[in-house]
Design an enzyme around this catalytic site. Structure first.
Site, short mmCIF file in Angstrom:
data_model
loop_
_atom_site.label_atom_id
_atom_site.label_comp_id
_atom_site.label_asym_id
_atom_site.label_seq_id
_atom_site.Cartn_x
_atom_site.Cartn_y
_atom_site.Cartn_z
CE LYS A 158 -1.06 1.81 4.09
NZ LYS A 158 -0.20 3.06 4.80
CG ASP A 187 -4.69 -3.59 5.05
OD1 ASP A 187 -4.23 -3.92 6.45
OD2 ASP A 187 -5.58 -2.99 4.99
CG HIS A 188 1.28 -4.03 8.06
ND1 HIS A 188 0.05 -3.16 8.38
CD2 HIS A 188 1.45 -4.05 9.62
CE1 HIS A 188 0.39 -2.21 8.77
NE2 HIS A 188 0.67 -2.59 10.09
CE LYS A 192 -1.55 -4.73 13.13
NZ LYS A 192 0.13 -4.89 13.43
CD GLU A 226 0.05 4.98 13.89
OE1 GLU A 226 1.10 4.00 13.84
OE2 GLU A 226 -0.50 5.46 13.20
CG HIS A 250 -4.41 -0.04 8.40
ND1 HIS A 250 -3.59 -1.24 7.70
CD2 HIS A 250 -3.15 0.44 8.07
CE1 HIS A 250 -2.61 -0.97 7.22
NE2 HIS A 250 -2.68 0.11 7.88
C1 BG6 Z 1 0.97 2.37 7.93
C2 BG6 Z 1 0.93 3.36 7.62
O1 BG6 Z 1 0.15 1.10 7.08
O2 BG6 Z 1 0.64 1.42 9.42
C3 BG6 Z 1 1.46 3.85 9.41
O3 BG6 Z 1 1.31 3.81 6.94
C4 BG6 Z 1 0.88 3.01 10.64
O4 BG6 Z 1 1.43 5.40 10.13
C5 BG6 Z 1 0.63 2.15 10.78
O5 BG6 Z 1 1.67 3.83 11.98
C6 BG6 Z 1 0.10 0.93 12.04
O6 BG6 Z 1 0.36 -0.23 11.78
P1 BG6 Z 1 0.90 -0.89 13.24
O7 BG6 Z 1 1.23 -2.81 12.22
O8 BG6 Z 1 2.34 -0.53 13.24
O9 BG6 Z 1 -0.65 -0.60 13.93
#
Ligand code: BG6
Length: 513
Positions: A158, A187-188, A192, A226, A250
Site C-alpha cells: 500500500k 494490507d499488513h 496480524k 497511535e 486497515h
Molecule cells: C501503516 C501506516 O500502514 O500502518 C502507518 O502507513 C501506521 O502510518 C502503521 O503507523 C500502523 O501499523 P502497526 O502495525 O504499527 O499498527
C-alpha cells in the site's frame, strides 16, 4: 502459527524491488529471517534485492544484518544462523525502468532453476516508492517474467493508488500483465494474528453469531490510534493523511471482518467475496453530509508519555502550513439485513494519548429492567472488546451480582489473553503474509474490487475536504484523544471507548492476585 514442514514449500526466488530500501531492511528481511529460523522457508530459496544504488552483496548483507538484529522476532542473531541465511541473499543493481534489469533477473532465475534442478516460484515484491508501481509490472510483462500464471506472482504494497482513479489505473496495469490470482496486495493488518482471529472467534464458535446483528448490537467502534507522530515519514504522510494512510485500507479491512456474513468455505475468494459485500453495503456518504459523518483533525504540540512533542506542522518533511489530517473519525451505516441502522464508529489518529487498535461491540441493555433501581447504579452496557494491539486478546464485559446481602449489580470482565493462553509470541504480520505468498494463498490479501470499493466510498470525503480547507488546524493537542468535535458523531448514550482500559484493568488484577 500455521507452520507446515519445509519440504512442502516449493523452491522460490524472492525478487525485492527496492531491496536497499527501508521496508526491506525493517520488515521484509527480518520476517524472512524469522521464517528461516522456524524452518518455514523452502529448502531451496534465494532473495535477490534489486535497487539503483551501487552496492556489493557484502555491503547489503551487513545492512540487512543490522535490520534483522533490530527488528526480527528472534532478536539476537547467532553468527552461524546469520551466515547461513545471508548466503541466500544477493544484490543486483538495476534501474526499475530499464528492460535489461529484468532480462538479467530472468537469467538469474533460470540459473537457479538449473542449479536446483527444479522449477522455481518467482515472487516479485514491489517495495519501492509508489511511483514505480506502474512501471515494474509493465517491464515484467514485456520481458515475459509474468507470463507463467502458476509460478510468477507480484506483491504490491500500500498505498494502492492515491484515489479511486489512480487505484483503477494501477489495477488496470496489473491486470494487463498478471492474472488477479497472481496479484498479492498487502494490507499488513490482515497478517496480524488478532485480526485473523476475528474470523476464528466469529465463525468457529456458535455462541456469538446469533447475537451479532442489529437486534442485539447497539453500536460498533473500530479504533486504531497511535501515540507516535509521523516519525521519519513526514514527506510521504503530508501527501497522504490519515484517511488514505489508515482508513482506506486497515480500518476498512477491520470493518469487513467484523461485519461480513459467514463464509461457506475457507477459500480465498469466498472470504474476499463476503468482505466485498460489506463494502458494497456501506451507505454512501453524500457530499453534503460529509461534515456530519466525518471529522478530521491535526495535532499541535503537546505531551506524550511525559515528553514534550512538536506539532505536526513542525515535523520534518511537513509543510509549515499543512492542511493534512492526522486524525479521522467517521460514522458509517451498512444497508443490509444484519446491520441496518447500527452505527459503526471508526477512529484513527497519530499522536493520541495511547497506542491501541481495538474493536468494541456494544450490546443493547436488557429489554426490561426487573432489578430495583438501586441495584443498577453502576450499570454499564455489555461490551465485547477485541484488542488487536498492543494487548492481544478479547474482553467481555457483563453484569454480575456484587457479593453481599444486597442485590447490587456491577460490571465485570472476562478475558482471553494471547500470551496467557498460548504462551508463545505471535509471529509478525509480515511473516504470515510472506509465508502465504510462498504458499500461493491469497486469503489475507486485498482484491482489486475491494480496493476500489473502499476508495469509492471515501471519494466524497476527499473531494469535499480538498474543496474546503479545514481552517481550524491544528485542532487537538498531541497526547489527547483528538478533536472535541469527534464527540458530535456519536448518537446519544454512545461514547468513544477508552482503548485498552479493559485489558489494562485485567492486567492490574492479575498482578495483584
Ligand atoms: C501503516 C501506516 O500502514 O500502518 C502507518 O502507513 C501506521 O502510518 C502503521 O503507523 C500502523 O501499523 P502497526 O502495525 O504499527 O499498527
Amino acid at each position: 502459527m500455521r507452520i507446515r514442514p519445509t519440504d512442502q514449500l516449493e523452491p522460490t526466488v524472492f525478487v525485492i524491488f527496492g531491496g536497499a530500501g527501508d521496508l526491506t531492511w525493517r520488515k521484509l528481511v527480518p520476517a524472512l529471517f524469522d521464517l528461516s529460523q522456524d524452518r518455514s522457508v523452502p529448502a531451496n530459496y534465494s532473495i535477490i534485492a534489486v535497487d539503483r544504488v551501487d552496492l556489493s552483496d557484502e555491503k547489503l548483507r551487513r545492512r540487512l544484518h543490522d535490520g534483522v538484529k533490530k527488528f526480527s522476532r528472534q532478536g539476537l542473531v547467532k553468527a552461524g544462523e546469520w551466515s547461513e541465511f545471508a548466503g541466500h541473499i544477493r544484490y543486483q543493481q538495476g534501474d526499475f525502468k530499464k528492460l535489461q534489469t529484468y532480462t538479467a533477473l530472468g537469467e538469474q532465475c533460470a540459473k537457479l532453476e538449473k542449479e536446483w534442478g527444479e522449477k522455481v516460484h518467482r515472487v516479485f515484491y514491489m517495495a519501492t516508492p509508489p511511483s514505480m508501481f506502474g512501471e515494474i509490472p509493465k517491464c515484467l510483462g514485456k520481458t515475459g517474467l509474468a507470463s507463467d500464471r502458476e509460478w510468477a506472482r507480484i506483491v504490491v504494497e500500500k498505498p494502492i493508488g492515491y484515489d479511486l482513479e489512480s487505484a483503477r489505473a494501477l489495477n488496470a496495469i496489473l491486470a494487463a500483465n498478471f492474472e488477479e490470482s497472481q496479484i498479492f496486495r498487502i494490507d499488513h493488518y490482515l497478517g496480524k494474528e488478532t485480526v485473523q482471529n476475528i474470523l476464528a472467534f466469529r465463525f468457529a464458535n456458535p455462541l456469538f453469531e446469533p447475537i451479532w446483528n442489529r437486534r442485539y448490537v447497539e453500536c460498533v467502534t473500530i479504533t486504531a490510534v497511535e501515540a507516535v507522530g509521523v516519525e521519519h515519514r513526514g514527506g510521504y504522510y503530508d501527501h497522504a493523511g490519515a484517511l488514505r494512510d489508515m482508513v482506506q485500507n486497515h480500518l476498512m479491512q477491520l470493518l469487513c471482518l467484523v461485519a461480513m456474513e459467514p463464509m461457506v468455505s475457507f477459500k480465498a475468494d469466498e472470504i474476499r467475496n463476503k468482505k466485498a459485500d460489506v463494502l458494497h453495503a456501506v451507505r454512501p456518504i453524500h457530499r453534503d453530509a460529509v461534515h456530519q459523518c466525518v471529522v478530521r483533525g491535526q495535532y499541535g504540540p503537546g505531551w506524550v508519555g511525559g515528553k514534550k512533542v512538536p506539532g505536526y506542522r513542525e515535523e520534518v518533511g511537513v509543510s509549515p502550513d499543512s492542511e493534512t489530517e492526522t486524525f479521522v473519525a467517521l460514522r458509517l451505516f451498512l444497508d443490509n439485513w444484519r446491520w441496518q441502522d447500527v452505527p459503526f464508529y471508526l477512529r484513527t489518529g497519530k499522536r493520541l494519548a495511547r497506542h491501541a487498535s481495538e474493536i468494541t461491540i456494544q450490546f443493547f441493555g436488557v429489554p426490561h429492567q426487573s432489578f430495583p433501581a438501586e441495584s443498577t447504579l453502576d450499570w454499564q452496557s455489555s461490551r465485547l472488546v477485541m484488542s488487536i494491539q498492543p494487548d492481544e486478546g478479547i474482553v467481555l464485559r457483563f453484569q454480575a451480582k456484587h457479593p453481599g446481602p444486597m442485590m447490587h449489580l456491577r460490571s465485570v470482565e472476562m478475558q482471553f489473553n494471547y500470551q496467557d493462553a498460548f504462551a508463545t509470541r505471535s509471529p509478525e504480520a509480515y511473516e504470515t503474509l510472506l509465508w502465504d505468498i510462498m504458499k500461493n494463498d491469497a486469503t489475507l490479501f486485498m482484491r482489486a474490487d475491494q480496493v476500489e470499493a473502499a476508495w469509492r466510498l471515501l471519494m466524497p470525503v476527499l473531494d469535499v475536504w480538498a474543496a474546503a480547507p479545514p481552517g481550524d488546524f491544528p485542532n487537538y493537542a498531541a497526547g489527547t484523544w483528538g478533536p472535541e468535535n469527534a464527540q458530535g458523531l456519536l448518537a446519544q448514550g454512545h461514547s468513544w471507548p477508552l482503548p485498552t482500559e479493559l485489558l489494562e484493568q485485567c492486567k492490574k488484577k492479575r498482578k495483584n492476585s
